[in-house]
Write an enzyme that holds these catalytic residues in place. Structure first.
Site, PDB file in Angstrom:
ATOM      1  N   SER A  61       0.861  -1.210   0.120  1.00  0.00           N
ATOM      2  CA  SER A  61       0.065   0.107  -0.026  1.00  0.00           C
ATOM      3  C   SER A  61       0.825   1.311   0.220  1.00  0.00           C
ATOM      4  O   SER A  61       1.975   1.253   0.401  1.00  0.00           O
ATOM      5  CB  SER A  61      -0.772  -0.073   1.284  1.00  0.00           C
TER       6      SER A  61
HETATM    7  N1  SAH Z   1      -0.587  -4.978   4.168  1.00  0.00           N
HETATM    8  C1  SAH Z   1       0.300  -4.991   3.043  1.00  0.00           C
HETATM    9  C2  SAH Z   1      -0.644  -4.988   1.662  1.00  0.00           C
HETATM   10  C3  SAH Z   1      -1.610  -5.954   1.479  1.00  0.00           C
HETATM   11  S1  SAH Z   1      -2.116  -6.160   0.031  1.00  0.00           S
HETATM   12  C4  SAH Z   1       1.596  -4.485   3.080  1.00  0.00           C
HETATM   13  O1  SAH Z   1       2.027  -3.822   4.014  1.00  0.00           O
HETATM   14  O2  SAH Z   1       2.273  -4.777   2.151  1.00  0.00           O
HETATM   15  C5  SAH Z   1      -3.352  -7.455   0.150  1.00  0.00           C
HETATM   16  C6  SAH Z   1      -2.992  -8.445   0.213  1.00  0.00           C
HETATM   17  O3  SAH Z   1      -4.071  -9.613   1.002  1.00  0.00           O
HETATM   18  C7  SAH Z   1      -2.299  -9.425  -0.901  1.00  0.00           C
HETATM   19  O4  SAH Z   1      -0.915  -9.825  -0.545  1.00  0.00           O
HETATM   20  C8  SAH Z   1      -3.182 -10.578  -0.862  1.00  0.00           C
HETATM   21  O5  SAH Z   1      -2.263 -11.903  -1.290  1.00  0.00           O
HETATM   22  C9  SAH Z   1      -3.559 -10.839   0.509  1.00  0.00           C
HETATM   23  N2  SAH Z   1      -5.010 -11.672   0.681  1.00  0.00           N
HETATM   24  C10 SAH Z   1      -6.153 -11.631  -0.492  1.00  0.00           C
HETATM   25  N3  SAH Z   1      -6.927 -12.400   0.301  1.00  0.00           N
HETATM   26  C11 SAH Z   1      -6.799 -12.786   1.383  1.00  0.00           C
HETATM   27  C12 SAH Z   1      -7.145 -13.829   2.340  1.00  0.00           C
HETATM   28  N4  SAH Z   1      -8.203 -14.189   2.107  1.00  0.00           N
HETATM   29  N5  SAH Z   1      -6.319 -13.774   3.434  1.00  0.00           N
HETATM   30  C13 SAH Z   1      -5.082 -13.534   3.824  1.00  0.00           C
HETATM   31  N6  SAH Z   1      -4.641 -12.599   2.677  1.00  0.00           N
HETATM   32  C14 SAH Z   1      -5.220 -12.335   1.726  1.00  0.00           C
END
Ligand code: SAH
Length: 207
Positions: A61
């Protein structure tokens, strides 16, 4: 310009724009090397206020979004926090200096490894990365003081509300796959008391 100078400029921008508000959150931004949480080829852009690709169709993000979400969570030294969507591990790293323990769940096994290695490389020890579907939460360590969902959901999953302490804060981008609103809620005995902080864009929660 050197990374250090870019980092100082970014933090100054986040403060002046009102995204970073409290001293301890500002300190957390100073302490965590964002360059350790982006792909090798993107280190030069680590301190631009934009999301960056971390591979596998996912993004780290933008710093202002991490600032906004971290401030809303009102982190306390004694907090046990659950994050859904570890991605690069950066949001968890920012929280690590502000709370007691962070559990962060990541669906994609490659990214779970990426987050683990980025956190280890940064010397962060109070974050545990769990590979799995975060929409079910992580009942093993519940209840949590705070829960932060960093992928877009149609509604806040009930399992996560159940795993939040009464009085605890949960926040999530809630909406469709292409546009959401940042919801911050306090769990009361009567249910969630929600506040809407307006539009945002996150990658979707998958199953
Ligand atoms: N917080 C992160 C950015 C998140 S992007 C950072 O600081 O870099 C969103 C993430 O959620 C992605 O990596 C994606 O693979 C994950 N994601 C999507 N669905 C999910 C689920 N059901 N459980 C856990 N992670 C999930």
């Amino acid at each position: 310009m050197e990374l250090k100078e870019k980092k100082n400029n970014l933090i100054k921008h986040l403060i002046e724009s009102g995204y970073l508000k409290t001293e301890k959150v500002i300190k957390a931004f100073k302490d965590v090397p964002r360059e350790n949480f982006v792909r090798a080829g993107n280190k030069n852009y680590a301190y631009s206020d934009t999301p960056l690709s971390i591979g596998f169709g996912q993004t780290i993000s933008a710093p202002h979004m991490v600032a906004i979400m971290t401030e809303h969570l009102k982190p306390e030294k004694t907090d046990i926090v659950l994050e859904v969507g570890a991605g690069s591990g950066y949001q968890a790293a920012i929280l690590s200096g502000l709370v007691m323990k962070v559990y962060t769940i990541e669906l994609d096994p490659n990214l779970a490894e990426f987050a683990k290695s980025n956190l280890k490389h940064s010397g962060i020890k109070n974050v545990e990365v769990i590979q799995g579907d975060g929409s079910r939460g992580y009942p093993e360590k519940a209840p949590y003081d705070k829960i932060i969902i960093t992928c877009a959901c149609h509604e806040i999953p009930n399992a996560l509300i159940d795993q939040l302490k009464t009085g605890g804060i949960i926040e999530a981008p809630v909406g469709s796959s292409w546009r959401q609103e940042l919801i911050v809620a306090i769990k009361t005995k009567k249910g969630l008391e929600e506040k809407n902080y307006g539009g945002c864009i996150f990658v979707p929660l998958r199953h």
